[in-house]
Design a protein around this motif. Structure first.
Motif, PDB file in Angstrom:
ATOM      1  N   ALA A  39       0.827  -1.205   0.000  1.00 51.63           N
ATOM      2  CA  ALA A  39       0.000   0.000   0.000  1.00 51.63           C
ATOM      3  C   ALA A  39       0.863   1.258   0.000  1.00 51.63           C
ATOM      4  N   GLN A  40       1.921   1.240   0.767  1.00 56.19           N
ATOM      5  CA  GLN A  40       2.814   2.396   0.798  1.00 56.19           C
ATOM      6  C   GLN A  40       3.498   2.612  -0.553  1.00 56.19           C
ATOM      7  N   LEU A  41       3.985   1.514  -1.146  1.00 49.70           N
ATOM      8  CA  LEU A  41       4.662   1.631  -2.440  1.00 49.70           C
ATOM      9  C   LEU A  41       3.720   2.123  -3.536  1.00 49.70           C
ATOM     10  N   LEU A  42       2.476   1.694  -3.487  1.00 53.69           N
ATOM     11  CA  LEU A  42       1.510   2.072  -4.513  1.00 53.69           C
ATOM     12  C   LEU A  42       0.742   3.333  -4.162  1.00 53.69           C
ATOM     13  N   GLN A  43       0.992   3.875  -2.974  1.00 51.75           N
ATOM     14  CA  GLN A  43       0.297   5.063  -2.468  1.00 51.75           C
ATOM     15  C   GLN A  43      -1.217   4.846  -2.487  1.00 51.75           C
ATOM     16  N   MET A  44      -1.610   3.709  -1.904  1.00 48.90           N
ATOM     17  CA  MET A  44      -3.012   3.323  -1.807  1.00 48.90           C
ATOM     18  C   MET A  44      -3.279   2.895  -0.373  1.00 48.90           C
ATOM     19  N   THR A  45      -4.552   2.736  -0.049  1.00 48.92           N
ATOM     20  CA  THR A  45      -4.871   2.156   1.254  1.00 48.92           C
ATOM     21  C   THR A  45      -4.734   0.634   1.155  1.00 48.92           C
ATOM     22  N   GLU A  46      -4.642  -0.018   2.289  1.00 45.41           N
ATOM     23  CA  GLU A  46      -4.554  -1.475   2.293  1.00 45.41           C
ATOM     24  C   GLU A  46      -5.809  -2.087   1.685  1.00 45.41           C
ATOM     25  N   GLY A  47      -6.957  -1.514   1.972  1.00 50.87           N
ATOM     26  CA  GLY A  47      -8.212  -1.999   1.404  1.00 50.87           C
ATOM     27  C   GLY A  47      -8.229  -1.884  -0.117  1.00 50.87           C
ATOM     28  N   ALA A  48      -7.704  -0.781  -0.630  1.00 49.70           N
ATOM     29  CA  ALA A  48      -7.653  -0.591  -2.084  1.00 49.70           C
ATOM     30  C   ALA A  48      -6.720  -1.613  -2.738  1.00 49.70           C
ATOM     31  N   VAL A  49      -5.631  -1.932  -2.055  1.00 46.82           N
ATOM     32  CA  VAL A  49      -4.709  -2.950  -2.575  1.00 46.82           C
ATOM     33  C   VAL A  49      -5.422  -4.293  -2.638  1.00 46.82           C
ATOM     34  N   ARG A  50      -6.131  -4.643  -1.581  1.00 48.99           N
ATOM     35  CA  ARG A  50      -6.864  -5.928  -1.565  1.00 48.99           C
ATOM     36  C   ARG A  50      -7.907  -5.981  -2.685  1.00 48.99           C
ATOM     37  N   LYS A  51      -8.601  -4.871  -2.929  1.00 50.27           N
ATOM     38  CA  LYS A  51      -9.588  -4.822  -4.017  1.00 50.27           C
ATOM     39  C   LYS A  51      -8.901  -4.974  -5.375  1.00 50.27           C
TER      40      LYS A  51
END
Length: 70
Positions: A29-41
């Motif tokens: 999530a940090q590397l992609l500048q997203m939330t953890e939830g957004a990464v899971r989606k």
């Protein structure tokens, strides 16, 4: 004899996975500048490749960096 062969193969596979530097959802999530939830989606949609280690998601840092550069 067969058990030794299987153990050796499993160890080799685990070493290969570890050598590819896997990161957890938080780091992804940090590397992609997203939330953890957004990464899971994104994983559910097939947009971000991941490896499952047991029930946990692991991501190759190199893949995440490639995605982040797009």
């Amino acid at each position: 004899m067969l058990a030794d062969i299987v153990r050796g193969a499993v160890r080799a596979e685990v070493r290969a996975i570890l050598d590819e530097e896997l990161v957890d959802v938080h780091e992804a999530a940090q590397l992609l500048q997203m939330t953890e939830g957004a990464v899971r989606k994104a994983v559910e949609r097939g947009q971000v490749p991941c490896t499952r280690v047991g029930r946990r998601l692991r991501f190759r840092r190199s893949e995440l960096l490639r995605i982040a550069a797009l």
